[in-house]
Design a protein around this motif. Structure first.
Motif, PDB file in Angstrom:
ATOM      1  N   GLN A  60      39.488  62.274  27.832  1.00  0.00           N
ATOM      2  CA  GLN A  60      39.094  60.866  27.795  1.00  0.00           C
ATOM      3  C   GLN A  60      37.577  60.709  27.640  1.00  0.00           C
ATOM      4  O   GLN A  60      37.031  59.644  27.908  1.00  0.00           O
ATOM      5  N   TRP A  61      36.925  61.797  27.184  1.00  0.00           N
ATOM      6  CA  TRP A  61      35.490  61.788  26.886  1.00  0.00           C
ATOM      7  C   TRP A  61      35.287  62.081  25.395  1.00  0.00           C
ATOM      8  O   TRP A  61      34.584  63.026  25.020  1.00  0.00           O
ATOM      9  N   PRO A  62      35.867  61.344  24.478  1.00  0.00           N
ATOM     10  CA  PRO A  62      35.695  61.668  23.067  1.00  0.00           C
ATOM     11  C   PRO A  62      34.244  61.491  22.615  1.00  0.00           C
ATOM     12  O   PRO A  62      33.588  60.509  22.952  1.00  0.00           O
ATOM     13  N   PHE A  63      33.748  62.474  21.870  1.00  0.00           N
ATOM     14  CA  PHE A  63      32.403  62.368  21.307  1.00  0.00           C
ATOM     15  C   PHE A  63      32.505  62.238  19.792  1.00  0.00           C
ATOM     16  O   PHE A  63      33.575  62.385  19.210  1.00  0.00           O
ATOM     17  N   GLN A  92      43.059  53.692  21.091  1.00  0.00           N
ATOM     18  CA  GLN A  92      42.882  55.032  20.540  1.00  0.00           C
ATOM     19  C   GLN A  92      41.451  55.147  20.022  1.00  0.00           C
ATOM     20  O   GLN A  92      40.997  54.311  19.239  1.00  0.00           O
ATOM     21  N   ALA A  93      40.749  56.185  20.477  1.00  0.00           N
ATOM     22  CA  ALA A  93      39.406  56.473  19.974  1.00  0.00           C
ATOM     23  C   ALA A  93      39.493  57.668  19.042  1.00  0.00           C
ATOM     24  O   ALA A  93      39.965  58.740  19.438  1.00  0.00           O
ATOM     25  N   VAL A  94      39.059  57.482  17.806  1.00  0.00           N
ATOM     26  CA  VAL A  94      39.152  58.531  16.796  1.00  0.00           C
ATOM     27  C   VAL A  94      37.761  59.065  16.500  1.00  0.00           C
ATOM     28  O   VAL A  94      36.827  58.295  16.236  1.00  0.00           O
ATOM     29  N   ALA A  95      37.628  60.392  16.545  1.00  0.00           N
ATOM     30  CA  ALA A  95      36.350  61.039  16.300  1.00  0.00           C
ATOM     31  C   ALA A  95      36.235  61.493  14.852  1.00  0.00           C
ATOM     32  O   ALA A  95      37.217  61.540  14.101  1.00  0.00           O
ATOM     33  N   LEU A  96      35.036  61.843  14.457  1.00  0.00           N
ATOM     34  CA  LEU A  96      34.777  62.255  13.085  1.00  0.00           C
ATOM     35  C   LEU A  96      35.545  63.512  12.697  1.00  0.00           C
ATOM     36  O   LEU A  96      35.863  63.717  11.529  1.00  0.00           O
ATOM     37  N   ASP A  97      35.866  64.369  13.687  1.00  0.00           N
ATOM     38  CA  ASP A  97      36.544  65.631  13.390  1.00  0.00           C
ATOM     39  C   ASP A  97      38.062  65.530  13.482  1.00  0.00           C
ATOM     40  O   ASP A  97      38.763  66.530  13.376  1.00  0.00           O
ATOM     41  N   GLY A  98      38.599  64.327  13.691  1.00  0.00           N
ATOM     42  CA  GLY A  98      40.045  64.150  13.760  1.00  0.00           C
ATOM     43  C   GLY A  98      40.607  64.106  15.160  1.00  0.00           C
ATOM     44  O   GLY A  98      41.805  63.859  15.340  1.00  0.00           O
ATOM     45  N   PHE A  99      39.782  64.339  16.167  1.00  0.00           N
ATOM     46  CA  PHE A  99      40.202  64.209  17.563  1.00  0.00           C
ATOM     47  C   PHE A  99      40.579  62.747  17.795  1.00  0.00           C
ATOM     48  O   PHE A  99      39.821  61.843  17.460  1.00  0.00           O
ATOM     49  N   ALA A 100      41.767  62.506  18.372  1.00  0.00           N
ATOM     50  CA  ALA A 100      42.245  61.133  18.570  1.00  0.00           C
ATOM     51  C   ALA A 100      42.682  60.961  20.016  1.00  0.00           C
ATOM     52  O   ALA A 100      43.763  61.399  20.400  1.00  0.00           O
ATOM     53  N   ALA A 101      41.839  60.358  20.828  1.00  0.00           N
ATOM     54  CA  ALA A 101      42.112  60.184  22.245  1.00  0.00           C
ATOM     55  C   ALA A 101      42.960  58.935  22.461  1.00  0.00           C
ATOM     56  O   ALA A 101      42.544  57.828  22.111  1.00  0.00           O
ATOM     57  N   GLU A 102      44.137  59.118  23.043  1.00  0.00           N
ATOM     58  CA  GLU A 102      45.032  58.008  23.377  1.00  0.00           C
ATOM     59  C   GLU A 102      44.743  57.580  24.819  1.00  0.00           C
ATOM     60  O   GLU A 102      44.811  58.397  25.743  1.00  0.00           O
ATOM     61  N   LEU A 145      47.622  65.139  23.604  1.00  0.00           N
ATOM     62  CA  LEU A 145      47.857  64.423  22.359  1.00  0.00           C
ATOM     63  C   LEU A 145      46.576  64.176  21.572  1.00  0.00           C
ATOM     64  O   LEU A 145      46.626  63.946  20.355  1.00  0.00           O
ATOM     65  N   ALA A 146      45.430  64.250  22.218  1.00  0.00           N
ATOM     66  CA  ALA A 146      44.179  64.039  21.500  1.00  0.00           C
ATOM     67  C   ALA A 146      43.936  65.118  20.460  1.00  0.00           C
ATOM     68  O   ALA A 146      43.245  64.874  19.453  1.00  0.00           O
ATOM     69  N   CYS A 147      44.495  66.300  20.685  1.00  0.00           N
ATOM     70  CA  CYS A 147      44.285  67.414  19.754  1.00  0.00           C
ATOM     71  C   CYS A 147      45.554  67.818  19.007  1.00  0.00           C
ATOM     72  O   CYS A 147      45.470  68.351  17.899  1.00  0.00           O
ATOM     73  N   HIS A 148      46.716  67.621  19.623  1.00  0.00           N
ATOM     74  CA  HIS A 148      47.957  68.184  19.098  1.00  0.00           C
ATOM     75  C   HIS A 148      48.949  67.110  18.660  1.00  0.00           C
ATOM     76  O   HIS A 148      49.031  66.042  19.261  1.00  0.00           O
ATOM     77  N   ASP A 174      48.543  61.326  15.607  1.00  0.00           N
ATOM     78  CA  ASP A 174      47.417  61.053  14.722  1.00  0.00           C
ATOM     79  C   ASP A 174      46.360  62.143  14.730  1.00  0.00           C
ATOM     80  O   ASP A 174      45.468  62.149  13.886  1.00  0.00           O
ATOM     81  N   ALA A 175      46.417  63.070  15.691  1.00  0.00           N
ATOM     82  CA  ALA A 175      45.383  64.091  15.805  1.00  0.00           C
ATOM     83  C   ALA A 175      45.433  65.050  14.622  1.00  0.00           C
ATOM     84  O   ALA A 175      46.508  65.368  14.101  1.00  0.00           O
ATOM     85  N   GLN A 176      44.265  65.517  14.222  1.00  0.00           N
ATOM     86  CA  GLN A 176      44.158  66.477  13.124  1.00  0.00           C
ATOM     87  C   GLN A 176      43.399  67.721  13.604  1.00  0.00           C
ATOM     88  O   GLN A 176      42.802  68.438  12.806  1.00  0.00           O
TER      89      GLN A 176
END
Length: 266
Positions: A143-146, A79-89, A188-191, A198-200
């Protein structure tokens, strides 16, 4: 007043500070500073054609992501978690391959900052997961989390969030189970769903109401393909999912999963 203005200009001219990426791969937490990564023995210049976030060709200093995923196996889940809460599974297998679709960790040099993503926004840095030849691996835009802050090895989504699982007893190739896989990859990365996830970033897709409950089927399809064709507003964040990302049969399966989950609200 003049002294304050001079101080403000001086602060704005300072270079960006070095950033930290945390890798938690099950064998202890490993922080990486941007300066360290920019000196990594495998760092190199890469070109990304049609960058997902910038919508143009971009050039980065980047390290093959596989080189940083020490001890990770192909059957692991990350899981890659971004600063804004985006969580890419993401399943680990595609991230570990050396081609043709290859994952890279692009590192923003504080002395040479990347351009903003849009007017009034920051850049995709300090860390951005990008892909060369993504079409070869059917890599989704999700699958391109920034602005990545951490990458973690975790149990699978189904294990961590049983409230998302379809009813037991369905065949593995049932469209509902196939739709669950599409949901994990693209939504799931957003919702969240049933308050699980885990997404926010975006709203829950089953509570209080599932989109299949208030969208006619044709309009829901249109919304997924091109959200701005139904609702236009400058702050919209949901991307459209073209046939190259979610084909028609996968979209059918996704909608079957969402309709099914209406019956499985807690």
């Amino acid at each position: 007043m003049r002294q304050c203005f001079t101080l403000l200009i001086a602060l704005l001219c300072l270079p960006l500070q070095a950033a930290q990426l945390t890798l938690d791969l099950g064998n202890g937490s490993r922080p990486w500073q941007s300066a360290e990564l920019l000196k990594h023995p495998l760092v190199q210049d890469i070109q990304i054609d049609n960058d997902v976030s910038y919508k143009k060709t971009m050039h980065y200093r980047a390290v093959p992501l596989a080189a940083l995923l020490q001890g990770v196996r192909a059957d692991d889940h990350l899981q890659a978690v971004a600063l804004d809460g985006f969580a890419a599974e993401m399943p680990a297998a595609p991230l570990l391959k050396d081609g043709p679709a290859r994952a890279w960790l692009a590192i923003e040099d504080p002395a040479k900052p990347w351009p903003p993503l849009a007017k009034g926004k920051t850049s995709a840095g300090p860390f951005y997961l990008v892909w060369t030849d993504p079409q070869a691996g059917r890599i989704s835009p999700e699958q391109w989390p920034f602005q990545v802050a951490s990458i973690r090895r975790l149990a699978t989504v189904a294990e961590r969030f049983p409230a998302m699982r379809p009813a037991p007893g369905l065949a593995a190739d049932d469209p509902i189970n196939q739709g669950f896989a599409v949901f994990q990859k693209n939504c799931l990365a957003c919702h969240r769903l049933n308050a699980a996830g885990d997404a926010q970033f975006g709203p829950d897709l089953n509570l209080p109401h599932n989109p299949t409950e208030y969208f006619q089927a044709d309009y829901l399809r249109r919304y997924i393909r091109d959200p701005q064709s139904l609702r236009q507003w400058p702050q919209a964040k949901m991307p459209g999912f073209t046939e190259t990302v979610i084909n028609d049969s996968e979209l059918d399966a996704l909608l079957a999963y969402l309709r099914h989950m209406v019956t499985r609200k807690p």
